[in-house]
Enzyme design. Structure first.
Site: not given
Ligand code: PEP
Ligand code: MG
Length: 578
Positions: A191, A298, A334, A431, A454-455, A465, A502
């Site tokens: 993040h 977020r 979200r 995710e 991402n997740d 990650r 996303c």
């Molecule tokens: C993701 O996991 O792709 C996502 C958009 O959420 P975050 O990056 O906030 O975990």
């Molecule tokens: Mg995520």
């Protein structure tokens, strides 16, 4: 000159003076002193050495009294190093001959010593490196005194170099003065990386240890496009990067011309291009790039740096600001994704936070917290086109529970006579691989889906990650991840449920054709990525993209897929290939 390879997480180039953030965050304000000030500067050095010596002696005596000679010995060693004539001579000649400031000389000389200790193959000597750093800090504290500058009080442009920056430290970086940053640890999907992209600061993470090689005030280049950090660059390299920065600027100006044009493919298929935001002020970044709305807000970032838990009004105010600024366009709020690497919320420090009480799990376990947020979202829903999304849904039961809580909060608001949109669209993040495997059920129970690559990548490949050591494995181009994405898009399209990606993947030009070819018609991306993704959309036909996707899915590993996608992007828009 020294070049370090890290992980590129936020694009762009920055050239400037280093601000080295160790845990004490010292900054060397000047590198050179005037010729006629040399004698005075030598006196300052002398005074600092003698003050530091007194401090160490006091510490040695106190420890000796309490614990005995064995423990006090470490301070004796410090004193010996501090008073070493060779060190004194080196510092003096740096000040006298090269006109270095005493601060800069101390930092350079001692960091070089520390480096030597670190590189010898002896655990005992390697540990001495921290003693040297300790002496450096002590001398700097004495030299800088009140003039010590902190990150919070910058007065001139800097490049921040740190072991690590948390998402909240990153979010609080002063964008006027922080031109770029690099950290020794950190992974591609952390993040911290996401916040850096949101702030539009060039950033590189996961370089490995280098802070002992650099002193505050040194010239540094951050190449956020290629993941490079260049320490003490030569003139030619600086000139090259200054040119590169100019090129980036003029490319951005060219792309600006696309702002008012729709994201539409060459064969006239309209693509929705939305922005991801962490803070309300980023709505402006989205509008400047002509976003169709906010595809991911977020909201957990409301908790970052907050002194107390945000109450319903704090939530409501933030959402109202976003809705007002976005002027009728949709906003996907979200619910909080607290926990894991964002905001620690788990009273018991979890040993494995990404698999622990994070996100919707935390909301469902802490209903008062969840209800406060849902009340604020519902109240805000009467102000504009608001949609609600639940993160990290792993099971149908979780989704149903979340929806039940929402229905309950709606009943409360009804009873209180508070206005809200009863038909508020409710969606979920896809995710977790289990959600993809059950996607045919999920599509019957939600109004929209948003694929969080991402997740999804981290959970599909069991690769953290945020960890640089598995950054090579953590790839959204992995064929297993692509299959999961395809399954989710297919299921949504079959049932006419709007689906979006996303995760960071959708803002990366490399993947735009692939995702279009897999049937994706909505992208939610970091605002700065909007122009490039729009440019790609306007250049390609869906048929062309389908062929790219088909071919990519026949390849067996992420490296081949990326290289194939790079070639395809190069064919149509070579300037977008880093
Ligand atoms: C993701 O996991 O792709 C996502 C958009 O959420 P975050 O990056 O906030 O975990
Ligand atoms: Mg995520």
């Amino acid at each position: 000159m020294q070049k370090l390879q890290g992980i590129a997480v936020s694009p762009g180039v920055a050239v400037g003076e280093a601000l080295v953030m160790d845990n004490e965050g010292f900054r060397i304000p000047r590198r050179f002193v005037a010729r006629d000030a040399v004698e005075h500067e030598l006196e300052r050095l002398e005074a600092a050495i003698s003050a530091a010596g007194c401090e160490i002696e006091r510490n040695r005596e106190a420890v000796f009294r309490e614990l005995g000679e064995q423990y006090a010995a470490v301070f004796s060693a410090h004193l010996q190093m501090l008073r070493d004539p060779a060190l004194r001579q080196e510092l003096e000649s740096m000040i006298r001959e090269r006109h270095y400031s005493p601060e800069y000389a101390v930092s350079r000389a001692l960091r070089r010593y520390a480096k030597v200790f670190q590189t010898v193959e002896s655990a005992y000597l390697a540990e001495r490196a921290s003693d040297v750093i300790d002496i450096e800090k002590r001398l700097l504290r004495n030299l800088l005194g009140r003039r010590r500058e902190e990150l919070a009080h910058l007065i001139s442009p800097v490049i921040v170099l740190a072991h690590n920056l948390t998402p909240s430290e990153t979010a609080n970086l002063n964008r006027t003065f922080v031109r770029g940053f690099a950290t020794e640890i950190g992974g591609p999907g952390s993040h911290t990386a996401i916040v850096a992209e949101g702030l539009e600061i060039p950033a590189v993470v996961g370089t490995g240890a280098f802070l002992t090689d650099v002193s505050g005030g040194d010239l540094v280049i951050i190449d956020g496009d290629h993941g490079l950090v260049i320490l003490q660059p030569d003139e030619e390299t600086v000139a090259h990067y200054r040119y590169e920065a100019e090129q980036n600027k003029s490319r951005a100006v060219q792309l600006e011309a696309l702002r008012e044009l729709p994201a539409e493919t060459a064969d006239k298929v309209r693509i929705e291009l939305l922005g991801n935001i962490e803070f309300p002020h980023e709505v402006q970044h989205c509008l400047e790039r002509g976003a169709d709305g906010i595809g991911l807000y977020r909201t957990e970032f409301l908790y970052l740096g907050a002194e107390c838990e945000p109450d319903e009004d704090v939530h409501f105010q933030a959402y109202s600001n976003v809705i007002q600024e976005i002027q009728g366009r949709p906003v996907v709020i979200r619910s909080c994704d607290l926990g894991a690497d964002k905001v620690a919320f788990d009273a018991e420090a979890a040993r494995n936070p990404t698999l622990g009480l994070r996100s919707i799990r935390l909301s469902l376990k802490n209903l008062p917290l969840f209800r406060v947020q849902l009340r604020a979202v519902l109240r805000a829903s009467s102000l504009g086109d608001v949609r609600l999304m639940f993160p990290l849904i792993a099971t149908l039961l979780e989704l149903r529970q979340a929806k039940m809580v929402l229905a309950d909060v709606m009943d409360d608001l009804d009873e209180e006579g508070v206005a809200f949109n009863r038909r508020l669209p409710v969606g979920m993040m896809v995710e977790v691989p289990s959600a993809v495997l059950m996607i045919d059920h999920f599509v019957d129970e939600v109004d929209f889906l948003s694929i969080g690559t991402n997740d999804l990548t981290q959970y599909a490949l069991a690769a953290d990650r945020s960890n640089k050591d598995v950054a090579g494995l953590y790839s959204s181009a992995d064929p297993a991840v692509l299959r999961l994405i395809r399954m989710a898009i297919d299921a949504a399209n079959q049932k006419n449920v709007p689906v979006n990606v996303c995760g960071q993947m959708s803002g990366n030009p490399l993947y735009a054709m692939l995702l279009l070819g897999l049937g994706l018609r909505r992208f939610s991306v970091t605002p700065s990525a909007i122009p490039e993704i729009k440019k790609i959309c306007r250049t390609v036909t869906i048929d062309q993209c389908r062929q790219v996707a088909q071919r990519a899915l026949t390849l067996e590993n992420s490296r081949d897929i990326k290289s194939y996608l790079r070639d395809e992007l190069h064919k149509i828009l070579p300037e977008l290939v880093a």
